[in-house]
Design a protein around this motif. Sequence first.
Motif, mmCIF file in Angstrom:
data_model
loop_
_atom_site.group_PDB
_atom_site.id
_atom_site.type_symbol
_atom_site.label_atom_id
_atom_site.label_comp_id
_atom_site.label_asym_id
_atom_site.label_seq_id
_atom_site.Cartn_x
_atom_site.Cartn_y
_atom_site.Cartn_z
ATOM 1 N N TYR A 1 -4.719 -0.809 1.454
ATOM 2 C CA TYR A 1 -4.379 -1.075 0.056
ATOM 3 C C TYR A 1 -2.862 -1.029 -0.128
ATOM 4 O O TYR A 1 -2.212 -0.040 0.226
ATOM 5 N N LEU A 2 -2.318 -2.118 -0.669
ATOM 6 C CA LEU A 2 -0.923 -2.129 -1.080
ATOM 7 C C LEU A 2 -0.910 -1.706 -2.543
ATOM 8 O O LEU A 2 -1.520 -2.366 -3.402
ATOM 9 N N VAL A 3 -0.222 -0.618 -2.850
ATOM 10 C CA VAL A 3 -0.323 0.014 -4.177
ATOM 11 C C VAL A 3 1.020 -0.074 -4.895
ATOM 12 O O VAL A 3 2.064 0.323 -4.345
ATOM 13 N N GLY A 4 0.988 -0.593 -6.102
ATOM 14 C CA GLY A 4 2.209 -0.704 -6.893
ATOM 15 C C GLY A 4 1.925 -0.710 -8.376
ATOM 16 O O GLY A 4 0.817 -0.405 -8.821
ATOM 17 N N ARG A 5 2.959 -1.069 -9.134
ATOM 18 C CA ARG A 5 2.831 -1.094 -10.590
ATOM 19 C C ARG A 5 3.719 -2.195 -11.148
ATOM 20 O O ARG A 5 4.777 -2.519 -10.614
ATOM 21 N N ILE A 6 3.269 -2.760 -12.249
ATOM 22 C CA ILE A 6 4.032 -3.751 -12.993
ATOM 23 C C ILE A 6 4.706 -3.034 -14.158
ATOM 24 O O ILE A 6 4.051 -2.283 -14.887
#
Length: 584
Positions: A212-217
Amino acid sequence: MTNHSPTARRIAKTILNGFNAYFADYQNITLGAKARFETASWQAAHEANKARIDLYKTKVTQVVELVHSVTSKDTNRLELWRDARATYAQLIANHNNYEIAETFFNSVFCSQFHHANIHDSNIFVKPSRTPEDKPLRDYSIYISYSARDSLEYMIEDILKDFRFSTPWENMERDVIHICDSLRNAPLANLDNEKHLRVDMLESVFYRNKAAYLVGRIILNGEVIPMIFPCLNNGRGGIFVDTLIYNNDSASIIFSFTRSYFMVDAPIPSRFVRFLSTIMPLKEKSELYNSIGFHKHGKTEFYRHVLAHMKVSNDKFVIAPGIKGMVMSVFTLPSYPVVFKIIKDEFDEPKTVTKKIVKEKYKFVSRSDRVGRMADTQEYSFFIFYRNRFSEELIKELQEVAPSQLIIDDKRVIIKHLYVERRMEPLNLYLQHANEEQTWEAMEEYGNAIKQLAAANIFPGDMLLKNFGVTRHGRVVFYDYDELCPLTECNFRKLPQAQTVEQELADRPWYTVAEADVFPEEFRLFFSGNPTARAAFEKLHSDLYNYRFWKLLQDRIRAGHVESAFPYRRKWRFHRRSHTRLQTK
């Protein structure tokens, strides 16, 4: 540094050296997750997960023995440990992971004193210092991206930065899918994409058969999750399976019903702070658990319970639902967990022992829970305030588990208990569910049984009361005293009666071994609820057929590992879809 006895300093240094050694070994097991994912070594991934869980207890045991070897003095003297605690606090004052180091000290102390003498003067009941609340811009664990050139270029840059040793199956197609999904939902009303900023954690989160590549906008001050689940096609190609972009879906991926992630987190507290921005409803304890630091998750949970007790005034009560034959369960209405105590004697017809029950819970903690079993934390000598217990609950515990209680005017100490997330029992949920909700719950119930079975877990007792419904509507199994590996079961077709006497017999006229299971009898679980039974038989009638189970056993024995998706299958991208990438 304040002067402390030479013995206390040696003990403190020994424990800190032990913690640093544990953390290094923990990280090394974790770092192997990337290669296991790239080579599709799923059995090795499962074994690594178990090894990492077992590592903590192994290291604590080693350190306890080392503590005895560095001094000739009596290590049962509390004043010596108070001095060692004070020294240890000074040693870790500038340690990046001081809070997890405190938990390690606590574990060594509790192993030495068999969980007695729990007090902040002896261990770190409270943290030694206040965690730093760093602003978002000070994080060094993520990379920021801008859509200044175009959304497509930004997504392409992200995927290129996370290039695996195994190549992307079709990066151009995946970029199109991701951009289409973003424009259809979180960015649907965005006038100018060029103002968009995305922060992606540098480390990849590995679990089961996915990365899982995990980030935020960051959009107009709002924080929106952006998670790319990536899969290995088994033929030398990686692909993005879907896009997760809302809080609830992100929360399910990091759910208490799933195994811990393997993620390279050299400073876990920073990862927890980042994850809190995309899942603000999750407690710190849950996030520490999800990234593999479940022992510190226990510490954070205990501290949170103590804090909650100071701001609430309701009382612990017997948990709603049918009382268990093996466990006594209670809860605090204002707090979303249940506390489970093993009874001194089990109700008929249960034949398991306390030792077996504890082994079942340990088995669950080391298994792939595939989103269908609740994570359980085990505690010894858990201290409660006496005035917060209802008289009905005190009476219940004194009747069914007196050996587990220490009660005085101020405190109730429970020698051994388990803590789980509170859910509504499925049988109670169905009592007020409408027809549509009943069908959805039965679909979930059947899916839970099938997904557990695919992970080589047979629930044993599949009564509706042993399953709960989460706030997201998922059905989860939480009664573990009769579960076992699926491959240990002998699934049989129910013999047909040959005579009237056999047909009217009040007990089986055929031989039944301990491991025998007759799937046709599963219909009995729905007695009294014809709507639920009709729905289940329409959706999952294959579970009544012993051949279904035997085929599954054959697949497991052949080494097949099923995929467990923490999102709806209908959300998955269509991999055949492909058009030329058009950039703005």
